[in-house]
Design a protein around this motif. Structure first.
Motif: not given
Length: 110
Positions: A41-53
């Motif tokens: 969750k970012n500073a605004q409380g939103e769910k963020v998905t980080d994808t690495q290849w």
């Protein structure tokens, strides 16, 4: 502690079907990529998905397993080591690549 040196373990999904290469001596090479996802969750409380290849190469028996069972989207666990190398492209420019040399492959999911 030597067994911990240059050891990579990842669980992810295949980004493409394995690209197979058979060498003159009959040895097989499988090249494929896997995606790993991290959710936070970012500073605004939103769910963020980080994808690495991650680029993966497998040789011999592991390559044969990849050829027979892996398809795009399949969830897999891999274990191996990081390998860095350089090569020249068709234009003569030197390129560098880091990939995972897969020693073990485990099929997950359905």
């Amino acid at each position: 502690m030597n067994s911990l040196r240059n050891r990579v373990q990842l669980i992810g999904n295949l980004g493409n079907d394995p690209e197979m290469v058979t060498l003159e001596n009959g040895n097989k090479l499988a090249k494929f990529s896997i995606a790993t996802n991290e959710t936070y969750k970012n500073a605004q409380g939103e769910k963020v998905t980080d994808t690495q290849w991650h680029n993966v190469v497998a040789w011999g028996k592991v390559a044969e397993i990849a050829e027979n069972y892996l398809v795009k989207g399949k969830e897999v666990a891999i274990e191996g080591k990081l390998v860095s190398r350089s090569y020249e492209n068709k234009e003569g420019e030197k390129r560098y690549i880091t990939e995972i040399k897969c020693n073990e492959l485990l099929l997950l999911g359905k």
